[in-house]
Design a protein around this motif. Structure first.
Motif, short mmCIF file in Angstrom:
data_model
loop_
_atom_site.label_atom_id
_atom_site.label_comp_id
_atom_site.label_asym_id
_atom_site.label_seq_id
_atom_site.Cartn_x
_atom_site.Cartn_y
_atom_site.Cartn_z
N PHE A 1 2.60 10.77 5.41
CA PHE A 1 3.52 9.64 5.38
C PHE A 1 3.18 8.66 6.49
CE2 PHE A 1 5.55 13.23 3.45
CZ PHE A 1 6.20 12.71 2.35
N GLN A 2 3.33 7.37 6.19
CA GLN A 2 3.07 6.37 7.22
C GLN A 2 4.01 6.57 8.41
OE1 GLN A 2 3.32 2.27 5.96
NE2 GLN A 2 3.10 1.54 8.06
N HIS A 3 5.28 6.82 8.10
CA HIS A 3 6.23 7.17 9.16
C HIS A 3 6.32 8.69 9.18
CE1 HIS A 3 7.19 2.99 9.45
NE2 HIS A 3 7.35 2.96 8.14
N LEU B 1 -3.68 9.64 2.19
CA LEU B 1 -3.45 9.54 3.63
C LEU B 1 -3.01 8.12 3.98
CD1 LEU B 1 -6.65 11.44 4.86
CD2 LEU B 1 -4.38 12.38 4.38
N ASP B 2 -1.81 8.00 4.52
CA ASP B 2 -1.27 6.68 4.84
C ASP B 2 -1.42 6.42 6.34
OD1 ASP B 2 -0.04 4.24 4.70
OD2 ASP B 2 1.73 4.95 3.60
N GLU B 3 -2.42 5.64 6.70
CA GLU B 3 -2.72 5.28 8.09
C GLU B 3 -2.87 6.51 9.00
OE1 GLU B 3 -0.48 2.07 9.68
OE2 GLU B 3 -0.27 1.05 7.75
N PRO B 4 -3.80 7.40 8.63
CA PRO B 4 -3.95 8.63 9.42
C PRO B 4 -4.49 8.39 10.82
CG PRO B 4 -5.73 8.45 7.84
CD PRO B 4 -4.77 7.35 7.53
N LYS C 1 0.83 -1.21 0.00
CA LYS C 1 0.00 0.00 0.00
C LYS C 1 0.87 1.27 0.00
CE LYS C 1 -1.89 -1.20 3.91
NZ LYS C 1 -1.13 -2.43 4.24
N SER C 2 1.82 1.31 0.93
CA SER C 2 2.67 2.52 0.99
C SER C 2 3.50 2.65 -0.27
CB SER C 2 3.58 2.45 2.21
OG SER C 2 2.83 2.49 3.40
N THR C 3 3.94 1.53 -0.81
CA THR C 3 4.70 1.59 -2.05
C THR C 3 3.83 2.16 -3.17
OG1 THR C 3 5.96 -0.32 -1.30
CG2 THR C 3 6.16 0.25 -3.61
MG MG Z 1 2.47 0.96 4.75
#
Ligand code: MG
Ligand code: ADP
Length: 602
Positions: free
Chosen positions: A429-431, A518-521, A387-389
């Protein structure tokens, strides 16, 4: 109130500075020492910007001091040109040379950059020493003192005022710059370059700019030096001097403007005292001060990593922190222009068989999906599904192996991250990638970088105030909207991780995006905070925003999204309306399998 109070130390400092040479009891020796401290401070201020703030280490600054000094030495003595003209000429030479050197060496990463600066520091030193016209190692003497309004600056007490005028101007301009739109971009270079590019900041260009800025300050120092000393020779512009300047920056506090002054003063005074005392103590004339110096540096690095200045301000810092939450938001200002929104239902994002291979691993395996205006699409799947990729492929952070991404009918996959941002794609960003020591407000203002045009010059000269007010007002508005209006002046790093994710959303919104990724908000948020976030996202959808959402909280996802795309091991497993996905057997098996596996690991 706040401003007038915080100005008191500055006013006291300037009064003392002005008064010192007027006091008859001030020994001549002090004046000379203060002049050298001023000259060093100019060079070190450049290093604060370049190294402390920008994260680029240079050992070669003394070479630029040499350019400024030799330019005026040569053209005033040989050609009889005005020293004010040769100041400009020296700055011109320095600008050209630093641009070329910067363009070459800033592309070198890691240890190569400092090595590159050593190389040019050495070569310029030997160039000064070997050129016949520059008097070889004897240098050039007979340089005339400066004249200002008919007053000769031959006496140290007169030169003092010119030197410290330049120092104060340099401090003023650097403080201005760092608190401006380009300044925030510069402050992101060290630890947030990839993030900055995702908000449209051309980090390579800013690196060259701060490199030139630092070189120009060094060049001014050289010009002043030449006319104070009335003679130049290569030795003060060698590698030793470059290292010493870096040392001063570190001792003072490499990232603080006033630390430059403190560092220069402390190092020069200690050096002078060592030169006085060591020979007597050790009963020898050998040069031991460099050794004692080295030991001192190691001690500073060990015990005061942020330099002396951080200890000076620490007590005041604490007071300011406790007042932070009571400070009012920045004043109202005209709103920044908004880009046109696509009409509801218009195709916004079309991902067509995108693929990413990391060596043998297929992280994203020919994934396709579409997103239209005013829609929230969820991208779900177990950890490591890709997903993040996928986010990074869409936003240009990673290059695709193959496939196509279209945004409002325009190809994205051939563009750089910062150009994709320019088109209206905002992301989190997820991180979390905030600048932890910068205020929440400034972090969000960074997101609006592309919506303003304040240049480095305007930031430096403080002519950006109305445009800066617009940026800060916009940042405050977005923070209010996501419910963080009480944390504007808090350091971003002090917030809970869940809140930091929300700051990232505000920062993305400040960019005025058409599409928000939005990555894991909701990770790390409490139940009520999740509800509030859900409310904000629904509101954004109402306003026509398109959102692509990665999230593990199924309740959150199911309630919010119009459409779901499920990934597993890089491959699209299913897609459809949330209700349908919830009962899809393949999804249940893979997804629950993934969850079980996670539980087993925990
Ligand atoms: Mg991810
Ligand atoms: P998700 O966000 O769905 O949890 P990611 O997109 O982060 O998954 O990762 C997908 C896969 O790609 C994982 O196996 C991960 O280890 C791998 N991966 C991600 N980024 C890189 C990278 N830069 N280099 C190599 N492998 C990577």
């Amino acid at each position: 109130m706040k401003n007038s109070l915080s100005r008191i130390p500055l006013v006291v400092f300037i009064v003392i500075l002005l008064a010192l040479p007027q006091l008859a009891i001030t020994p001549e020796f002090w004046i000379t020492q203060l002049n050298y401290i001023g000259l060093a401070t100019l060079v070190v201020l450049g290093l604060v910007l370049l190294t402390g703030v920008g994260g680029l280490t240079s050992f070669g600054q003394a070479a630029f001091v040499g350019i400024g000094a030799y330019t005026t030495a040569y053209f005033t003595t040989q050609m009889g040109w005005s020293p004010w003209f040769t100041l400009l000429l020296g700055l011109g030479f320095t600008a050209i040379l630093s641009y070329i050197l910067g363009a070459i060496s800033l592309r070198l990463s890691g240890h190569f950059l400092p090595l590159g600066t050593i190389a040019w520091g050495l070569s310029l030193y030997y160039l000064f020493g070997n050129l016949e016209v520059l008097g070889k190692y004897d240098g050039i003497s007979g340089i005339e003192p400066l004249q200002v309004f008919g007053i000769s600056l031959a006496a140290g007490r007169n030169m003092y005022y010119l030197i410290w005028l330049f120092v104060l101007l340099a401090i003023w301009s650097l403080v201005n710059l760092l608190a401006s739109r380009p300044g925030r971009a510069i402050r992101s270079l060290k630890d947030g370059a990839a993030m900055a590019e995702s908000f449209g900041i051309n980090t390579a260009a800013y690196k060259i700019i701060i490199f030139m800025y630092a070189a120009l300050l060094a060049s001014i120092s050289g010009w002043l030096y030449a006319h104070m000393q009335r003679a130049v020779s290569p030795s003060p512009f060698g590698l030793n001097a470059g290292i010493e300047a870096l040392f001063m920056a570190v001792v003072g506090g490499a990232a603080s403007v006033w630390g430059a002054l403190v560092g220069s003063a402390v190092v020069l005074i200690i050096k002078d005292q060592l030169q006085n005392w060591l020979p007597r103590l050790l009963d020898t004339n050998a040069n031991f001060e460099m050794i004692v110096f080295g030991v001192l540096l190691v001690i500073v690095l060990q015990y005061a990593r942020d330099g002396i200045w951080s200890y000076v301000v620490a007590p005041f810092q604490r007071r300011r922190d406790s007042r932070a939450e009571r400070l009012a938001p920045p004043p109202e200002a005209p709103l920044l222009p908004q880009r046109p929104r696509p009409v509801s239902g218009q195709m916004v994002l079309e991902v067509d068989a995108i693929r990413k291979e990391f060596g043998g691993l297929v992280a994203v395996n020919d994934i396709s999906f579409k997103l239209s205006a005013g829609e929230i699409v969820g991208l779900i799947g177990p950890n490591g599904a890709g997903k993040s990729t996928t986010f990074n492929l869409i936003t240009g952070v990673l290059p695709l192996t193959r496939g196509k991404v279209e945004f409002l009918g325009q190809r994205l996959d051939t563009l750089l991250a910062r150009d994709i941002a320019r088109l209206g794609v905002g992301r989190t960003f997820q991180h979390v990638q905030l600048l932890p020591t910068m205020s929440v407000l400034e972090n969000v203002a960074l997101g609006a970088h592309l919506r303003s045009d304040v240049s480095v010059l305007a930031g430096t000269l403080h002519t950006d105030r109305s445009r800066e007010a617009q940026l800060l007002h916009e940042a405050a508005r977005q923070l209010e909207r996501v419910g963080l209006g009480d944390y504007l002046y808090e350091q971003a790093g002090n917030l809970a991780l869940g809140q930091q994710r929300i700051v990232e959303i505000a920062r993305a919104l400040a960019a005025d995006p058409v599409l928000l990724l939005l990555d894991e908000p909701a990770a790390g948020l409490r139940f009520r905070e999740k509800q509030a976030l859900s409310q904000v996202l629904k509101q954004l959808r109402e306003e026509g925003m398109s959102i692509l959402l990665v999230e593990h909280d199924m309740e959150f996802v199911m309630e919010l999204t119009n459409h779901l795309v499920v990934m597993d091991f890089g491959t699209k497993l299913a897609e459809g309306p949330p209700a349908e996905i919830q009962t899809n057997p393949a999804v249940l098996e893979a997804y629950l399998g993934g969850v079980d596996e996670e539980a087993a690991h925990a």
